[in-house]
Design a protein around this motif. Structure first.
Motif, PDB file in Angstrom:
ATOM      1  N   CYS A 106       6.149   5.169 -18.285  1.00  5.43           N
ATOM      2  CA  CYS A 106       7.141   5.821 -17.426  1.00  5.43           C
ATOM      3  C   CYS A 106       6.614   6.019 -16.019  1.00  5.43           C
ATOM      4  N   LEU A 107       5.312   6.167 -15.864  1.00  4.44           N
ATOM      5  CA  LEU A 107       4.746   6.265 -14.521  1.00  4.44           C
ATOM      6  C   LEU A 107       4.941   4.967 -13.748  1.00  4.44           C
ATOM      7  N   GLY A 108       5.255   3.885 -14.482  1.00  2.00           N
ATOM      8  CA  GLY A 108       5.567   2.626 -13.826  1.00  2.00           C
ATOM      9  C   GLY A 108       6.811   2.709 -12.963  1.00  2.00           C
ATOM     10  N   GLY A 109       7.631   3.755 -13.169  1.00  2.00           N
ATOM     11  CA  GLY A 109       8.798   3.936 -12.320  1.00  2.00           C
ATOM     12  C   GLY A 109       8.434   4.114 -10.857  1.00  2.00           C
ATOM     13  N   PHE A 110       7.188   4.558 -10.600  1.00  3.26           N
ATOM     14  CA  PHE A 110       6.749   4.753  -9.224  1.00  3.26           C
ATOM     15  C   PHE A 110       6.319   3.451  -8.561  1.00  3.26           C
ATOM     16  N   ARG A 111       6.132   2.388  -9.345  1.00  2.00           N
ATOM     17  CA  ARG A 111       5.661   1.142  -8.744  1.00  2.00           C
ATOM     18  C   ARG A 111       6.604  -0.039  -8.970  1.00  2.00           C
ATOM     19  N   ARG A 112       7.719   0.182  -9.665  1.00  3.67           N
ATOM     20  CA  ARG A 112       8.650  -0.936  -9.905  1.00  3.67           C
ATOM     21  C   ARG A 112       9.186  -1.499  -8.591  1.00  3.67           C
ATOM     22  N   ASN A 113       9.465  -0.625  -7.658  1.00  2.00           N
ATOM     23  CA  ASN A 113       9.872  -1.033  -6.315  1.00  2.00           C
ATOM     24  C   ASN A 113       9.088  -0.149  -5.353  1.00  2.00           C
ATOM     25  N   GLY A 114       7.759  -0.199  -5.504  1.00  2.00           N
ATOM     26  CA  GLY A 114       6.860   0.778  -4.921  1.00  2.00           C
ATOM     27  C   GLY A 114       6.960   0.943  -3.419  1.00  2.00           C
ATOM     28  N   ALA A 115       7.068  -0.156  -2.669  1.00  3.89           N
ATOM     29  CA  ALA A 115       7.095  -0.059  -1.213  1.00  3.89           C
ATOM     30  C   ALA A 115       8.322   0.707  -0.743  1.00  3.89           C
ATOM     31  N   GLN A 116       9.476   0.392  -1.309  1.00  4.17           N
ATOM     32  CA  GLN A 116      10.709   1.064  -0.902  1.00  4.17           C
ATOM     33  C   GLN A 116      10.726   2.522  -1.365  1.00  4.17           C
ATOM     34  N   LEU A 117      10.166   2.765  -2.550  1.00  2.77           N
ATOM     35  CA  LEU A 117      10.083   4.143  -3.039  1.00  2.77           C
ATOM     36  C   LEU A 117       9.164   4.971  -2.128  1.00  2.77           C
ATOM     37  N   ALA A 118       8.086   4.359  -1.647  1.00  8.17           N
ATOM     38  CA  ALA A 118       7.185   5.060  -0.735  1.00  8.17           C
ATOM     39  C   ALA A 118       7.889   5.395   0.576  1.00  8.17           C
ATOM     40  N   LEU A 119       8.709   4.488   1.075  1.00  3.85           N
ATOM     41  CA  LEU A 119       9.469   4.765   2.290  1.00  3.85           C
ATOM     42  C   LEU A 119      10.450   5.913   2.072  1.00  3.85           C
ATOM     43  N   MET A 120      11.070   5.928   0.899  1.00  3.37           N
ATOM     44  CA  MET A 120      11.993   7.017   0.585  1.00  3.37           C
ATOM     45  C   MET A 120      11.233   8.338   0.513  1.00  3.37           C
ATOM     46  N   GLY A 121      10.062   8.294  -0.096  1.00  6.34           N
ATOM     47  CA  GLY A 121       9.243   9.494  -0.164  1.00  6.34           C
ATOM     48  C   GLY A 121       8.827   9.977   1.214  1.00  6.34           C
ATOM     49  N   ALA A 122       8.518   9.036   2.118  1.00  8.08           N
ATOM     50  CA  ALA A 122       8.144   9.416   3.480  1.00  8.08           C
ATOM     51  C   ALA A 122       9.301  10.102   4.194  1.00  8.08           C
ATOM     52  N   ALA A 123      10.524   9.596   3.979  1.00  6.47           N
ATOM     53  CA  ALA A 123      11.691  10.200   4.612  1.00  6.47           C
ATOM     54  C   ALA A 123      11.910  11.622   4.103  1.00  6.47           C
ATOM     55  N   LEU A 124      11.794  11.821   2.792  1.00  4.61           N
ATOM     56  CA  LEU A 124      11.974  13.157   2.225  1.00  4.61           C
ATOM     57  C   LEU A 124      10.845  14.091   2.635  1.00  4.61           C
ATOM     58  N   LEU A 125       9.626  13.549   2.719  1.00  6.54           N
ATOM     59  CA  LEU A 125       8.494  14.365   3.149  1.00  6.54           C
ATOM     60  C   LEU A 125       8.672  14.836   4.591  1.00  6.54           C
ATOM     61  N   LEU A 126       9.170  13.960   5.460  1.00  4.43           N
ATOM     62  CA  LEU A 126       9.428  14.356   6.842  1.00  4.43           C
ATOM     63  C   LEU A 126      10.468  15.469   6.903  1.00  4.43           C
TER      64      LEU A 126
END
Length: 260
Positions: A106-126
């Motif tokens: 289930c932790l694979g959910g963080f890397r299935r589309n990892g680059a785009q998920l990281a960008l989404m996380g950056a937006a929410l973090l900001l």
């Protein structure tokens, strides 16, 4: 043999957004509860990890002498929680598809589309950092830079201040506006990024379309999330061990229901 579940489904056409009845969130919660009962070892372990993180963050803020930041940091949890649920979305996706389910998978959910998920996380973090900065600025404006009572005296000092009510009104207004933006941009965007090979911009646009088309159902869904999470935070974050996995699993079913 390559595990095809390790990669998101390619997006061959724009997502179709459909209308749902205003009371549909109760169906999502029921489906999320079934997932939680079918996978309790994953959901409750996930929730326990978030509770421990909440305790750690609170301890760090108190030890740093910035007790005022505990409340905005806790409120900011509403902004970043959808990203935290990526592993739960993956658990529900795997259960729905009849694939093996384990905590590590289930932790694979963080890397299935990892680059785009990281960008989404950056937006929410900001958004979260912006909210913490705004909260600090409002605190200084209403109470002054010299307002720094001892931690055990802080609640009474705030209650005795004439600035408490306007501070709460203005602060709540700013927090509500940011929470609405975060909710609209992520309500289906993150499970969609986990599920499909799409960009973060496409996911956010789809999420806003969903919110505008189904604003009554989304208002109820947002209200339920706020009420459940607020109740979970009261007993020193302990309730998150149940509420986070329940809402996380339900969010996957909301996405599947709203995005064709």
């Amino acid at each position: 043999m390559q595990d095809v579940s390790a990669s998101p489904v390619p997006a061959t056409s724009p997502a179709l957004v459909g209308p749902v009845p205003p009371d549909r969130p109760w169906v999502w919660l029921a489906a999320g509860w079934l997932d939680l009962m079918a996978l309790p070892h994953i959901g409750f372990l996930y929730g326990a990890a978030v509770v421990a993180a909440g305790w750690l963050l609170t301890g760090l803020l108190l030890s740093a002498g910035v007790a005022w930041a505990v409340l905005p940091a806790t409120a900011g949890f509403f902004l970043v929680a959808p990203l935290i649920g990526a592993g739960l979305y993956e658990a529900s996706r795997r259960r729905e598809a009849g694939e093996p389910v384990s905590f590590l998978l289930c932790l694979g959910g963080f890397r299935r589309n990892g680059a785009q998920l990281a960008l989404m996380g950056a937006a929410l973090l900001l958004l979260h950092l912006f909210w913490v900065r705004i909260a600090g600025l409002l605190f200084a404006v209403f109470f002054g830079l010299g307002f720094s009572p001892a931690i055990e005296m802080l609640p009474m000092a705030l209650l005795r201040s004439d600035q408490l009510l306007p501070f709460l009104i203005v602060g709540t207004g700013f927090g509500f506006a940011l929470a609405c933006v975060a909710f609209a941009m992520s309500v289906v965007a993150i499970p969609m990024i986990v599920d499909r090979d799409i960009s973060v911009v496409e996911a956010i646009v789809t999420s806003f379309r969903v919110t505008l088309l189904n604003w009554r159902a989304m208002a109820l869904w947002a209200g339920l999330i706020v009420v459940f999470t607020a109740m979970a935070l009261v007993p020193f974050f302990l309730g998150l061990a149940l509420v986070l996995p329940l809402v996380g699993h339900a969010t996957w079913h909301a996405y599947r229901d709203l995005v064709r």
